[in-house]
Scaffold this motif. Structure first.
Motif, PDB file in Angstrom:
ATOM      1  N   ARG A 161     -30.261  12.137 -22.070  1.00  0.00           N
ATOM      2  CA  ARG A 161     -30.308  11.293 -23.462  1.00  0.00           C
ATOM      3  C   ARG A 161     -29.267  11.828 -24.333  1.00  0.00           C
ATOM      4  O   ARG A 161     -29.132  11.133 -25.399  1.00  0.00           O
ATOM      5  N   VAL A 162     -28.707  12.756 -23.974  1.00  0.00           N
ATOM      6  CA  VAL A 162     -27.688  13.514 -25.147  1.00  0.00           C
ATOM      7  C   VAL A 162     -26.123  13.359 -24.617  1.00  0.00           C
ATOM      8  O   VAL A 162     -25.788  13.537 -23.387  1.00  0.00           O
ATOM      9  N   ASN A 163     -25.358  13.175 -25.566  1.00  0.00           N
ATOM     10  CA  ASN A 163     -24.010  13.211 -25.825  1.00  0.00           C
ATOM     11  C   ASN A 163     -23.391  14.492 -25.447  1.00  0.00           C
ATOM     12  O   ASN A 163     -23.382  15.134 -26.439  1.00  0.00           O
ATOM     13  N   PRO A 164     -23.139  15.114 -24.437  1.00  0.00           N
ATOM     14  CA  PRO A 164     -22.600  16.556 -24.219  1.00  0.00           C
ATOM     15  C   PRO A 164     -21.244  16.737 -25.015  1.00  0.00           C
ATOM     16  O   PRO A 164     -21.039  17.770 -25.363  1.00  0.00           O
ATOM     17  N   PRO A 187     -26.937   5.804 -29.472  1.00  0.00           N
ATOM     18  CA  PRO A 187     -25.741   5.462 -29.215  1.00  0.00           C
ATOM     19  C   PRO A 187     -24.854   5.470 -28.025  1.00  0.00           C
ATOM     20  O   PRO A 187     -25.467   6.157 -27.192  1.00  0.00           O
ATOM     21  N   LYS A 188     -23.941   4.669 -27.743  1.00  0.00           N
ATOM     22  CA  LYS A 188     -23.160   4.811 -26.508  1.00  0.00           C
ATOM     23  C   LYS A 188     -22.679   6.275 -26.186  1.00  0.00           C
ATOM     24  O   LYS A 188     -22.149   7.069 -27.123  1.00  0.00           O
ATOM     25  N   GLY A 189     -22.996   6.798 -25.085  1.00  0.00           N
ATOM     26  CA  GLY A 189     -22.831   8.161 -24.840  1.00  0.00           C
ATOM     27  C   GLY A 189     -23.879   8.990 -24.812  1.00  0.00           C
ATOM     28  O   GLY A 189     -23.922   9.990 -24.345  1.00  0.00           O
ATOM     29  N   GLY A 190     -24.984   8.546 -25.578  1.00  0.00           N
ATOM     30  CA  GLY A 190     -26.197   9.127 -25.715  1.00  0.00           C
ATOM     31  C   GLY A 190     -26.282  10.116 -27.302  1.00  0.00           C
ATOM     32  O   GLY A 190     -25.240   9.836 -28.119  1.00  0.00           O
ATOM     33  N   TRP A 191     -27.314  10.512 -27.433  1.00  0.00           N
ATOM     34  CA  TRP A 191     -27.466  10.901 -28.913  1.00  0.00           C
ATOM     35  C   TRP A 191     -26.972  12.253 -29.342  1.00  0.00           C
ATOM     36  O   TRP A 191     -26.611  13.092 -28.125  1.00  0.00           O
ATOM     37  N   PRO A 192     -26.352  12.322 -30.236  1.00  0.00           N
ATOM     38  CA  PRO A 192     -25.809  13.534 -30.674  1.00  0.00           C
ATOM     39  C   PRO A 192     -27.034  15.039 -31.008  1.00  0.00           C
ATOM     40  O   PRO A 192     -28.188  14.326 -30.973  1.00  0.00           O
TER      41      PRO A 192
END
Length: 322
Positions: A164-167, A85-90
């Motif tokens: 790859r992660v949404n911080p 997803p936009k911003g990276g994975w949860p």
């Protein structure tokens, strides 16, 4: 971090018995205080792939390593396949309960638990705390020495760094002792947006020391069990010196939580008193924090009879809050 590395290199060259004595000599219960933990930095590091494992149904699995206090800590990483997803994975930092450190293996235990979150589209990282499996360092327990807390916090720092992660979408899951560590991490760092705790050791230190009839596992060395005695000799009991022990209790800092918590426990939990769960639920409500509480009739410490229900609720909670 450079200073930590300089101190650690000669330490790792010592014989195992000398390492243990040196690690114990540096421990002071005051290092467990939440204010002291907040003063430290937990940069973690890039996640380094050690071994690629067979993939899950819709995600990859790898054994990785990261840095914590100059130690090499191993972990099990899962990453969803497909377009993020936009911003990276949860992401979910996954904190396991007590397993005898010498018996612990990265790819054993908690497989079904971690798989449920991985299949639901979350990056997950389950740390092998110091002294567990192949991780460097001394396993001194989670309650009277700060090492495991540091390893969890540096796991969080490492996940935040991963491209790859949404911080802004990171949560924590913890079981038993891992619930203790998760609650601590959430009051140390408000960036953790949601937490799920199963059968958690989530009482304050008075409750843990005086309201927990559980007998310590025979696998815990006496030198580690002695850390509690040493702490009481130096600082007094929680009843005699509540001001000190309250600073160690995450329950004293619930107003600082950055997000809601979901709690699960079995009414027949053979390891952790249901009273810990009940007390934390009441405290969270009093602090004005979001909490969902589930007590499963006849459920054991692992919620074996209710596994699918508890996992479904946990996944839904993270989807709603991350």
């Amino acid at each position: 971090m450079k200073a930590a590395l300089v101190l650690l290199v000669p330490f790792l060259l010592l014989p195992a018995s000398a390492q243990s004595a040196a690690a114990l000599a540096r421990v002071d219960a005051a290092q467990m205080s939440i204010p002291a933990a907040r003063e430290r930095s937990y940069p973690g590091s890039a996640l380094t792939v050690v071994r690629t494992l067979s993939a899950g149904s819709n995600y990859t699995r790898q054994v990785v390593s990261y840095q914590s206090d100059g130690l090499k800590i191993y972990a099990l990483l899962t990453v969803p396949r497909g377009t993020p997803p936009k911003g990276g994975w949860p992401a979910i930092v996954f904190n396991h309960g007590y397993i005898p450190p010498t018996q612990y293996r990265t790819t054993e235990r908690y497989v079904a638990y971690q798989d449920a979150f991985a299949r639901a589209g979350f990056v997950t990282l389950k740390s092998d705390y110091r002294g567990h499996g192949s991780s460097q360092g001394e396993a001194l327990g989670g309650y009277y020495a700060p090492g495991y807390t540091a390893d969890v916090m540096n796991a969080l720092g490492s996940v935040k760094k991963d491209p790859r992660v949404n911080p802004a979408r990171i949560g924590m899951w913890g079981h038993s002792m891992g619930g203790f560590l998760s609650l601590r991490a959430m009051v140390i760092d408000r960036s953790v947006k949601a937490g799920v705790i199963w059968g958690g050791v989530v009482g304050d230190y008075d409750e843990m020391m005086n309201g927990w009839p559980h007998r310590a596992p025979a696998s815990i060395p006496q030198r580690v069990l002695n850390l509690r005695r040493v702490a009481v000799e130096k600082y007094g009991t929680p009843k005699a010196n509540p001001a000190f022990w309250n600073t160690l209790s995450a329950t004293s800092y619930l107003k600082d939580l950055g997000g809601p918590i979901q709690l699960h426990i079995g009414s027949a939990d053979e390891e952790v008193p249901v009273a810990f769960h009940t007390s934390l639920t009441a405290r969270l409500k009093a602090a004005g924090k979001g909490v969902q509480s589930y007590v499963y009739p006849g459920g054991n410490h692992n919620l074996s009879q209710y596994l699918n229900t508890a996992l479904s609720r946990s996944v839904a909670f993270f989807k709603a809050n991350l």
